[in-house]
Design an enzyme around this catalytic site. Structure first.
Site, PDB file in Angstrom:
ATOM      1  N   LYS A   9       0.837  -1.202   0.000  1.00  0.00           N
ATOM      2  CA  LYS A   9       0.000   0.000   0.000  1.00  0.00           C
ATOM      3  C   LYS A   9       0.880   1.263   0.000  1.00  0.00           C
ATOM      4  O   LYS A   9       2.095   1.180   0.210  1.00  0.00           O
ATOM      5  CB  LYS A   9      -0.921  -0.045   1.226  1.00  0.00           C
ATOM      6  CG  LYS A   9      -1.963  -1.189   1.167  1.00  0.00           C
ATOM      7  CD  LYS A   9      -2.820  -1.191   2.434  1.00  0.00           C
ATOM      8  CE  LYS A   9      -3.957  -2.191   2.363  1.00  0.00           C
ATOM      9  NZ  LYS A   9      -4.788  -2.147   3.587  1.00  0.00           N
ATOM     10  N   TYR A  49     -12.541  -2.181  -2.960  1.00  0.00           N
ATOM     11  CA  TYR A  49     -13.038  -2.236  -1.585  1.00  0.00           C
ATOM     12  C   TYR A  49     -14.563  -2.169  -1.508  1.00  0.00           C
ATOM     13  O   TYR A  49     -15.102  -1.766  -0.468  1.00  0.00           O
ATOM     14  CB  TYR A  49     -12.410  -1.107  -0.759  1.00  0.00           C
ATOM     15  CG  TYR A  49     -10.973  -1.386  -0.344  1.00  0.00           C
ATOM     16  CD1 TYR A  49     -10.636  -2.560   0.350  1.00  0.00           C
ATOM     17  CD2 TYR A  49      -9.954  -0.477  -0.609  1.00  0.00           C
ATOM     18  CE1 TYR A  49      -9.324  -2.808   0.745  1.00  0.00           C
ATOM     19  CE2 TYR A  49      -8.639  -0.726  -0.208  1.00  0.00           C
ATOM     20  CZ  TYR A  49      -8.331  -1.899   0.462  1.00  0.00           C
ATOM     21  OH  TYR A  49      -7.036  -2.148   0.863  1.00  0.00           O
ATOM     22  N   ASN A 112      -1.778  -0.086   7.289  1.00  0.00           N
ATOM     23  CA  ASN A 112      -1.294  -1.439   7.605  1.00  0.00           C
ATOM     24  C   ASN A 112      -0.435  -2.078   6.519  1.00  0.00           C
ATOM     25  O   ASN A 112      -0.357  -3.308   6.412  1.00  0.00           O
ATOM     26  CB  ASN A 112      -2.442  -2.342   8.067  1.00  0.00           C
ATOM     27  CG  ASN A 112      -3.521  -2.498   7.030  1.00  0.00           C
ATOM     28  OD1 ASN A 112      -3.422  -1.940   5.934  1.00  0.00           O
ATOM     29  ND2 ASN A 112      -4.540  -3.269   7.343  1.00  0.00           N
ATOM     30  N   HIS A 115      -1.872  -5.304   1.449  1.00  0.00           N
ATOM     31  CA  HIS A 115      -3.156  -5.956   1.228  1.00  0.00           C
ATOM     32  C   HIS A 115      -2.872  -7.366   0.733  1.00  0.00           C
ATOM     33  O   HIS A 115      -1.932  -7.574  -0.026  1.00  0.00           O
ATOM     34  CB  HIS A 115      -3.963  -5.213   0.156  1.00  0.00           C
ATOM     35  CG  HIS A 115      -5.150  -6.017  -0.314  1.00  0.00           C
ATOM     36  ND1 HIS A 115      -6.340  -6.036   0.367  1.00  0.00           N
ATOM     37  CD2 HIS A 115      -5.287  -6.881  -1.351  1.00  0.00           C
ATOM     38  CE1 HIS A 115      -7.176  -6.865  -0.253  1.00  0.00           C
ATOM     39  NE2 HIS A 115      -6.561  -7.392  -1.296  1.00  0.00           N
ATOM     40  N   GLU A 126      -9.780  -9.978  -7.517  1.00  0.00           N
ATOM     41  CA  GLU A 126      -8.791  -8.893  -7.408  1.00  0.00           C
ATOM     42  C   GLU A 126      -7.702  -9.009  -8.477  1.00  0.00           C
ATOM     43  O   GLU A 126      -7.267  -8.000  -9.028  1.00  0.00           O
ATOM     44  CB  GLU A 126      -8.188  -8.894  -5.991  1.00  0.00           C
ATOM     45  CG  GLU A 126      -9.235  -8.482  -4.958  1.00  0.00           C
ATOM     46  CD  GLU A 126      -8.836  -8.750  -3.511  1.00  0.00           C
ATOM     47  OE1 GLU A 126      -7.704  -9.214  -3.257  1.00  0.00           O
ATOM     48  OE2 GLU A 126      -9.665  -8.496  -2.618  1.00  0.00           O
TER      49      GLU A 126
END
Ligand code: IDP
Length: 149
Positions: A9, A49, A112, A115, A126
């Site tokens: 990310k 998302y 975080n 992914h 995805e």
């Protein structure tokens, strides 16, 4: 063999953790079959998302994931979805075990680092969202006989 989708990310890219993440996947024995840097646009972020569209953090999640370039990849290996989720650790880095990517490198659920697809179905969705078929490379890697019985 299974394929899963992994993404470093924007915070992971900015913090110089791309190599660290890729290195952990490679050392585990997983094979990278697709890899690119991209800047996700809002439309793709919302689609990626979509399951969180009704959550209170949805807009901040979209803002986060579109805030800078990401490194998207497809990795292949035995039970790849589960194996990568284990390497990545719990969603909230505060709860993620030491030794996991989020456990070792994060402090905030909204930053975080990585992914990873949470199921085979999500992985398929995805991968096709982020990669064209011709961007995925079929090849054999030397030493596979030492990795798999
Ligand atoms: P996952 O990334 O571990 O699969 P999900 O529940 O699918 O976790 O959530 C997707 C992403 O949304 C998380 O990685 C995190 O960046 C963000 N997120 C999840 N829950 C929260 C929250 O309560 N506040 C802020 N961000 C969240």
């Amino acid at each position: 063999m299974e394929r899963t989708f992994v993404m470093v990310k924007p915070d992971g890219v900015q913090r110089g953790l791309v190599g660290e993440v890729i290195s952990r996947l490679e050392r585990k024995g997983l094979k990278i079959v697709g890899l690119k840097m991209m800047w996700i646009q809002e439309e793709l972020a919302m689609e990626h998302y979509a399951e969180h569209a009704e959550k209170p953090f949805f807009q901040s999640l979209v803002d986060y994931i579109t805030s800078g370039p990401v490194v998207a990849m497809v990795v292949e290996g035995k039970d790849a979805v589960k194996v990568v989720r284990t390497l990545v650790g719990a969603t909230n880095p505060v709860e993620a075990s030491p030794g996991t990517i989020r456990g070792d490198f994060g402090l905030d659920i909204g930053r975080n680092v990585v992914h990873a697809s949470d199921s085979l179905k999500s992985a398929e969705r995805e991968i096709s969202l982020f990669f064209d078929a011709e961007e995925l490379i079929d090849y054999s890697k030397s030493g596979e006989e030492w990795l798999y019985e």
